[in-house]
Design a protein around this motif. Structure first.
Motif, mmCIF file in Angstrom:
data_model
loop_
_atom_site.group_PDB
_atom_site.id
_atom_site.type_symbol
_atom_site.label_atom_id
_atom_site.label_comp_id
_atom_site.label_asym_id
_atom_site.label_seq_id
_atom_site.Cartn_x
_atom_site.Cartn_y
_atom_site.Cartn_z
ATOM 1 N N ARG C 64 0.829 -1.218 0.000
ATOM 2 C CA ARG C 64 0.000 0.000 0.000
ATOM 3 C C ARG C 64 0.862 1.267 0.000
ATOM 4 O O ARG C 64 0.352 2.360 0.207
ATOM 5 N N VAL C 74 -5.462 -3.497 -0.788
ATOM 6 C CA VAL C 74 -4.578 -4.167 -1.747
ATOM 7 C C VAL C 74 -3.408 -4.762 -0.973
ATOM 8 O O VAL C 74 -2.763 -4.048 -0.203
ATOM 9 N N ASP C 75 -3.142 -6.048 -1.140
ATOM 10 C CA ASP C 75 -2.051 -6.674 -0.389
ATOM 11 C C ASP C 75 -0.948 -7.227 -1.286
ATOM 12 O O ASP C 75 -0.083 -7.973 -0.803
ATOM 13 N N MET D 1 -9.621 -14.813 8.786
ATOM 14 C CA MET D 1 -9.512 -15.568 10.010
ATOM 15 C C MET D 1 -9.377 -17.047 9.650
ATOM 16 O O MET D 1 -9.675 -17.452 8.527
ATOM 17 N N SER D 61 -1.366 -7.811 12.449
ATOM 18 C CA SER D 61 -1.763 -6.557 13.088
ATOM 19 C C SER D 61 -3.248 -6.550 13.420
ATOM 20 O O SER D 61 -3.686 -5.864 14.341
ATOM 21 N N SER D 62 -4.044 -7.318 12.691
ATOM 22 C CA SER D 62 -5.482 -7.389 12.974
ATOM 23 C C SER D 62 -5.748 -7.985 14.349
ATOM 24 O O SER D 62 -6.788 -7.714 14.957
ATOM 25 N N ALA E 58 -8.340 -10.164 0.133
ATOM 26 C CA ALA E 58 -7.114 -9.529 0.619
ATOM 27 C C ALA E 58 -6.891 -9.956 2.061
ATOM 28 O O ALA E 58 -7.854 -10.186 2.804
ATOM 29 N N GLN E 59 -5.621 -10.037 2.456
ATOM 30 C CA GLN E 59 -5.291 -10.499 3.799
ATOM 31 C C GLN E 59 -4.436 -9.475 4.556
ATOM 32 O O GLN E 59 -3.906 -8.549 3.985
ATOM 33 N N GLY E 60 -4.315 -9.707 5.849
ATOM 34 C CA GLY E 60 -3.458 -8.863 6.670
ATOM 35 C C GLY E 60 -4.065 -7.499 6.901
ATOM 36 O O GLY E 60 -5.291 -7.331 6.875
ATOM 37 N N SER E 61 -3.209 -6.511 7.133
ATOM 38 C CA SER E 61 -3.712 -5.168 7.431
ATOM 39 C C SER E 61 -4.499 -4.603 6.257
ATOM 40 O O SER E 61 -5.391 -3.765 6.442
ATOM 41 N N SER E 62 -4.216 -5.059 5.052
ATOM 42 C CA SER E 62 -4.954 -4.590 3.874
ATOM 43 C C SER E 62 -6.434 -4.980 3.958
ATOM 44 O O SER E 62 -7.282 -4.321 3.360
ATOM 45 N N ARG E 64 -8.210 -4.510 6.348
ATOM 46 C CA ARG E 64 -8.920 -3.514 7.167
ATOM 47 C C ARG E 64 -9.107 -2.189 6.428
ATOM 48 O O ARG E 64 -9.503 -1.194 7.032
ATOM 49 N N VAL E 74 -10.111 -7.970 11.782
ATOM 50 C CA VAL E 74 -10.419 -8.755 10.578
ATOM 51 C C VAL E 74 -9.145 -8.849 9.747
ATOM 52 O O VAL E 74 -8.531 -7.825 9.457
ATOM 53 N N ASP E 75 -8.738 -10.068 9.389
ATOM 54 C CA ASP E 75 -7.501 -10.213 8.614
ATOM 55 C C ASP E 75 -7.716 -10.819 7.232
ATOM 56 O O ASP E 75 -6.743 -11.202 6.565
ATOM 57 N N ALA E 76 -8.983 -10.900 6.800
ATOM 58 C CA ALA E 76 -9.266 -11.411 5.447
ATOM 59 C C ALA E 76 -10.602 -10.854 5.003
ATOM 60 O O ALA E 76 -11.590 -10.930 5.743
#
Lengths: 88, 88, 88, 88, 88
Positions: C64, C74-75, D1, D61-62, E58-62, E64, E74-76
């Motif tokens: 990002r 977007v990841d 998740m 980070s979530s 999308a996964q991770g901080s993206s 969110r 939420v991570d996905a």
């Protein structure tokens, strides 16, 4: 966090200034029965773990949420020394 | 962080402006005995590592915590050159 | 970053508003010899890569940090088109 | 998740101050049929899950976006107890 | 982002307050030919995808960075419903 066992120490003279003074521990992932897994991660140690001890380590941005590692280029940190796994 | 060995350099003329001037190193993951693993990552180099050297690299958002990489689209950075692994 | 090869394009009419206008490329991971790996990632393209080109892509929050993707869900983003790998 | 099943509890006296008072659960990943996978993660529990319960956990980070874990060095948190998977 | 197929829905009464009202979809990773992979992820749905549809997540901080998931644990997240993969 992931279960691991401290298996050694990394020595590095030439490094990013922000890593100066940090102890870098070699940590092997283990499973819940204490058996070795293949992955080995280099962790900053925030709790004073010694070789052979079973520990928890946090990864990613969460590894920067300790006093020692805040805003540092660190993606793995030992956050606890495990006394016991209680798996009834 | 993960142990790796620098195995080469990536040349790229067309790239995001924020990567201009950064040295991009090909780094192969290795285990604690120095044996090759299959994964190869392209890292920005913040410490001047040369081909063949054993290094530590940080990944994810932690890779943006060096002076060189801050706020850049960089997800892997070499942060140390390893002198020795002490595994008693 | 990871080495990949653009193998196609994703068409999606119904999508998060923040993805509107972004080109979504199918990118297969490759190794340092150009051999296919099994993982395929959908990347936003910030450099105008075409099918068949070898690229670097960044993942996670680092994806990002381009002008195009800032604050977007977007990841993965293509950040460079590779001219050459120099592995002496 | 990710879907998981609580299989036990981790006891740790020596730990980062910010983990004080948090319940640390051993969670085994399971598939959508409830079958065990090999990965076991240590999660902070924000919902009061007991051993044997099927849960969802968030990572990275979530995992710091719950009231309990905000700004803590925590990279995995249980966010829900699963009643049922509806897979028509 | 990763290609997936919605295979079901997760029901959970006891959950973190911030997940209230979010639809939780079971998404199986697929490859570029539509073949099933083994990994199944639980995603929040920001685009109204139904069971059987091919999606991007999308996964991770993206995960969110959508209006629905901002600052949530939420991570996905599903960000697009795929119409077509164009792989010449």
């Amino acid at each position: 966090m992931i279960l691991g066992k401290v298996i050694g120490t990394v020595w590095a003279t030439r490094k990013d200034d922000q890593l100066k003074g940090m102890k870098l521990q070699l940590v092997r992932e283990i499973d819940e029965d204490g058996k070795d897994k293949s992955r080995v991660v280099v962790c900053v140690d925030s709790v004073g773990a010694g070789v052979g001890e079973v520990v928890l380590f946090a990864q990613g941005s969460s590894a920067r949420q300790t006093e020692l590692t805040r805003n540092k280029p660190v993606d793995a940190v030992i956050t606890a020394i495990v006394d016991k796994l209680d798996t009834p």
